[in-house]
Motif scaffolding. Sequence first.
Motif, short mmCIF file in Angstrom:
data_model
loop_
_atom_site.label_atom_id
_atom_site.label_comp_id
_atom_site.label_asym_id
_atom_site.label_seq_id
_atom_site.Cartn_x
_atom_site.Cartn_y
_atom_site.Cartn_z
N ASP A 180 38.30 36.05 47.88
CA ASP A 180 39.08 35.93 46.66
C ASP A 180 38.58 34.70 45.90
O ASP A 180 38.73 33.57 46.37
N GLY A 188 40.58 43.43 41.37
CA GLY A 188 40.93 42.53 40.28
C GLY A 188 42.02 41.55 40.66
O GLY A 188 42.45 41.47 41.82
N LYS A 189 42.50 40.81 39.67
CA LYS A 189 43.46 39.74 39.93
C LYS A 189 44.86 40.25 40.28
O LYS A 189 45.69 39.49 40.76
N ALA A 241 37.36 39.73 45.15
CA ALA A 241 38.62 39.80 44.41
C ALA A 241 38.77 38.54 43.58
O ALA A 241 38.00 37.59 43.69
N GLU A 249 31.31 40.60 36.35
CA GLU A 249 30.13 41.38 36.73
C GLU A 249 28.95 40.48 37.11
O GLU A 249 28.22 40.76 38.05
N GLU A 298 35.87 39.23 39.90
CA GLU A 298 35.77 40.50 39.17
C GLU A 298 34.77 40.42 38.01
O GLU A 298 34.52 41.42 37.33
N SER A 351 39.99 36.51 39.70
CA SER A 351 39.61 36.53 38.29
C SER A 351 38.15 36.17 38.06
O SER A 351 37.57 36.53 37.02
N CYS A 364 34.87 45.86 44.67
CA CYS A 364 35.53 44.82 43.87
C CYS A 364 36.97 45.18 43.52
O CYS A 364 37.29 46.34 43.22
N GLN A 366 29.41 39.33 40.63
CA GLN A 366 29.21 40.42 41.57
C GLN A 366 27.73 40.67 41.83
O GLN A 366 27.31 40.85 42.97
#
Length: 325
Positions: free
Chosen positions: A156, A295-296, A270, A277, A275, A272, A293, A280
Amino acid sequence: MAFIGIDHGTTGMRFALIEGDRVLTFELGRAEAAAMSEKEILESIEENFGIRRETIDLIALTYSMGDGFCAIKDVRNLEGRGLQSIEGAGKKTGGGTRVFDAIRNSGIPAIAIPGLHVKSKVDPRMKVFSHLTSPEKLGIAYHIRCLGYRDFVVSDISSNTVTLAVAAGKVIGAIDACIFAPGVHHGPLDLQAIRDVDNGLTTANQAFIEAGSLKMTPYKDREELLSAAKKEEEAALLALDTIALFAAMEIVSMELLLKDYGTNGVVFLAGSVGEVEYMQKKIRAHLGQECLCLGKWHAAIGCAEIARDVFAGEKEILGVDVNFP
């Protein structure tokens, strides 16, 4: 049936509702929540979700480090708010406290989720550290478990970076924000920080909340950093590259722990920043493998899923005992 999960995040309080097939979310900034009365917080939940408090079956709540208890339990059975101490690593605004008290005093059925710490049921080698992760990360991990995965690592990444390992559906270890990989704002204390603390120039907590990669840049917060990264500004990309490198290292360390349990598992990102790109792609390249992946919102959604399944009678969540009702 209506179930709510609440994620006490670094920058905001995130709420998720599961009602049948319907999933709704909303967020209150921590300073915003701190300025509200308990009545206003409950009214905000009702208005944002279009629900009356009497129809809520169970809320699953996270609060701060959650290091004062080990099992999921009724919030009204907690000593204090489930903390060993209000002191520790992180910024205090009062928003999380106001939300916690609003729920505890509301009469709505509610459970508290613990963090993972030295008294938790994790790999005993991890207990060299007093604290492994705050409770909302269990929400993220449980959401992944609900997606059908039993062996995985989830990192995270946002204001700070925290990585968990789950084997055979149970959390076996985690690396907390103050131990290894930096996030945007927070990170471990290095040699200079230790010297500054010893010389009385700062507190350990202040050093922690200023040890993230943002200190390498001219930007004031995460939003400015991510906006600059979209413009491919050099300082912003270096900050994200730094987070990506150390997050990948942390993921590999948790994969090593999984190997001790006879599995490799899937990697999830995970948060903010996780997520984004660009992040990642960098982490995938470092690891040489695919990453899924989230999200928040998935911490709050996972907490709502915990509420749903505890209400249905589950007595263990990710290896954490449930003492409810």
